[in-house]
Design an enzyme around this catalytic site. Sequence first.
Site, short mmCIF file in Angstrom:
data_model
loop_
_atom_site.label_atom_id
_atom_site.label_comp_id
_atom_site.label_asym_id
_atom_site.label_seq_id
_atom_site.Cartn_x
_atom_site.Cartn_y
_atom_site.Cartn_z
N HIS A 1 15.68 -19.63 21.75
CA HIS A 1 16.34 -18.76 20.78
C HIS A 1 15.68 -17.40 20.83
O HIS A 1 14.46 -17.31 21.02
CB HIS A 1 16.22 -19.36 19.37
CG HIS A 1 17.21 -18.80 18.42
ND1 HIS A 1 16.99 -17.64 17.72
CD2 HIS A 1 18.45 -19.21 18.09
CE1 HIS A 1 18.04 -17.38 16.99
NE2 HIS A 1 18.96 -18.31 17.19
N ASP B 1 22.00 -26.33 18.02
CA ASP B 1 23.07 -26.89 18.85
C ASP B 1 22.66 -28.11 19.64
O ASP B 1 23.50 -28.78 20.23
CB ASP B 1 23.60 -25.81 19.80
CG ASP B 1 24.35 -24.77 19.02
OD1 ASP B 1 24.98 -25.14 18.03
OD2 ASP B 1 24.27 -23.58 19.38
N1 CMC Z 1 16.39 -23.18 29.46
C1 CMC Z 1 15.50 -22.77 30.40
N2 CMC Z 1 14.83 -21.61 30.35
C2 CMC Z 1 15.06 -20.82 29.29
C3 CMC Z 1 15.96 -21.18 28.28
C4 CMC Z 1 16.63 -22.42 28.38
N3 CMC Z 1 17.51 -22.82 27.45
N4 CMC Z 1 16.00 -20.20 27.35
C5 CMC Z 1 15.15 -19.25 27.76
N5 CMC Z 1 14.59 -19.63 28.94
C6 CMC Z 1 13.55 -18.91 29.70
C7 CMC Z 1 14.14 -17.75 30.49
O1 CMC Z 1 14.50 -18.17 31.81
C8 CMC Z 1 12.99 -16.77 30.48
O2 CMC Z 1 12.03 -17.19 31.41
P1 CMC Z 1 11.19 -16.10 32.26
O3 CMC Z 1 10.35 -15.40 31.25
O4 CMC Z 1 10.42 -16.93 33.23
O5 CMC Z 1 12.22 -15.22 32.91
C9 CMC Z 1 12.37 -16.95 29.09
O6 CMC Z 1 12.68 -18.31 28.75
C10 CMC Z 1 12.95 -16.01 28.03
O7 CMC Z 1 14.35 -16.17 28.02
P2 CMC Z 1 15.40 -15.01 27.70
O8 CMC Z 1 16.71 -15.36 28.32
O9 CMC Z 1 14.78 -13.68 28.02
O10 CMC Z 1 15.46 -15.14 26.13
P3 CMC Z 1 16.60 -14.56 25.22
O11 CMC Z 1 15.98 -14.32 23.90
O12 CMC Z 1 17.29 -13.40 25.86
O13 CMC Z 1 17.66 -15.75 25.15
C11 CMC Z 1 18.96 -17.58 24.47
C12 CMC Z 1 17.87 -16.57 24.07
C13 CMC Z 1 19.37 -18.40 23.23
C14 CMC Z 1 20.22 -16.85 24.97
C15 CMC Z 1 18.38 -18.53 25.57
O14 CMC Z 1 17.24 -19.20 25.08
C16 CMC Z 1 19.42 -19.54 26.08
O15 CMC Z 1 20.23 -19.19 26.94
N6 CMC Z 1 19.42 -20.78 25.51
C17 CMC Z 1 20.42 -21.76 25.89
C18 CMC Z 1 21.68 -21.47 25.14
C19 CMC Z 1 21.60 -21.89 23.70
O16 CMC Z 1 21.17 -23.00 23.39
N7 CMC Z 1 22.08 -21.00 22.81
C20 CMC Z 1 22.17 -21.31 21.38
C21 CMC Z 1 21.36 -20.40 20.55
S1 CMC Z 1 21.27 -21.05 18.86
C22 CMC Z 1 22.88 -20.94 18.29
C23 CMC Z 1 23.25 -19.56 17.92
O17 CMC Z 1 22.61 -18.99 17.02
O18 CMC Z 1 24.20 -19.02 18.52
#
Ligand code: CMC
Length: 428
Positions: A310, A368
């Site tokens: 998140h 989720d």
């Molecule tokens: N699985 C594997 N790696 C992950 C994941 C994941 N679900 N989420 C983040 N990472 C890794 C990402 O690859 C990155 O690694 P590195 O630093 O080595 O490049 C690091 O963690 C930081 O990730 P980010 O993408 O920069 O983080 P963000 O804050 O931009 O993304 C997120 C947040 C929710 C989009 C992401 O965690 C994700 O895609 N999660 C899966 C989708 C999900 O479950 N979304 C629901 C969110 S809760 C419901 C809502 O409020 O909508």
Amino acid sequence: MNEKGKATLSYDGKTIDLPVYSGAHGPDVIDIRKLYGQTGMFTYDPGFMSTASCNSKITFIDGDKGELLYRGYPIEQLATKCDFLQVCYLLLYGDLPTAEKRADFVNRVTHHTMVHEQMQFFLRGFRRDAHPMAVMTGLVSALSAFYPDSINLHDAQQRDISAIRLIAKLPTLTAMAYKYTVGQPLIYPQNNLDYTSNFMRMMFAVPAEDYKVNNVLVRALDRIFILHADHEQNASTSTVRLCASSGTNPFAAIAAGVACLWGPAHGGANEAALNMLYDIQKQGGVEKIGEFIAQVKDKNSNVRLMGFGHRVYKNYDPRAKLMRETCHEVLQELGLQDDPLFKLAMALEKIALEDEYFVSRKLYPNVDFYSGIVQKAIGIPVPLFTAIFALARTVGWIAQLNEMIADPEYKIGRPRQLYVGAQRRDVK
Ligand code: CMC
């Protein structure tokens, strides 16, 4: 906002002071509104990693502690002591309702549950196999055509009527979208039922049989609604604020939120998380978790552990804890304690929580991760999951929109950019 001090910025021989404000909780902010005027420079923050886009009194998240407050109340207390319509009232008007105000609010919402009969013809224009979120985006937007008497965003009374209409009609529209895809007759609302029972009946009743509401399932769905009702300045809420900042009507702004929510990184994650569990299950279940985790960790695979991670929570999402509890209750009620998907989800969660990749990145389960299992057990088809999220989040979107319009400092949202394209050139 209390001015707490000044931050000093020095660049290119110039020094300027910028006001620093503190809020009730959370990090202080540096006010950069005059930065461009004083320096000719913009700030650069794609993805809003360090930017507060507004001030707000509605929801507070402490991502490190894993805390979520609506109007100051912890989500755990709201989820166990209140129902969804009380939470709607709280988000919209700032306080929990007295018994009298609650009765009045329930009465108002209940008497707006029907939708204009012609909306059925609009619905029939969609292909039967249309994704429910495509249908929902269209239906919510179409409300502005069917209810033109409450579309003036700058009229507080019209805004209030459109808020009640949206909260009341979203369950009806969601159930209509579902019934249409399965080819069953639409079920009209029945106003002697409470909000969530009414929705369950519109979803699952058929005219040929009596429908009996299961209170455990109703309570579970009501909890899903409460947990999804607001989440401060997330992507869809910011979309609603930005859209409404142009002065468009409330229904159009909420439709923009629905469209944004559809994405798998946001509201679409519940659908994606359940599909992920199905995939692992198909490939061999618990034994295949190791292989799946290896793919997730492989930077070239583009596979993510859906329902994990998140932007704000760097700890267990408090909503996920409540959802896991609900998941147990629902599966027990339905005699599905041995549900293989639930067991797989728990095994996956355990392995991920111990894995260095997830630990070092502070990736924890979000709401989720378990909500899909609960919804599936209740009988909600997977493609409808995000529509349920939209139904619940509508109240948060409206509360945020109302707050923005009432803010005397509100302006049309208009980000700037760092242009890196071609220099001026001539057509030859
Ligand atoms: N699985 C594997 N790696 C992950 C994941 C994941 N679900 N989420 C983040 N990472 C890794 C990402 O690859 C990155 O690694 P590195 O630093 O080595 O490049 C690091 O963690 C930081 O990730 P980010 O993408 O920069 O983080 P963000 O804050 O931009 O993304 C997120 C947040 C929710 C989009 C992401 O965690 C994700 O895609 N999660 C899966 C989708 C999900 O479950 N979304 C629901 C969110 S809760 C419901 C809502 O409020 O909508």
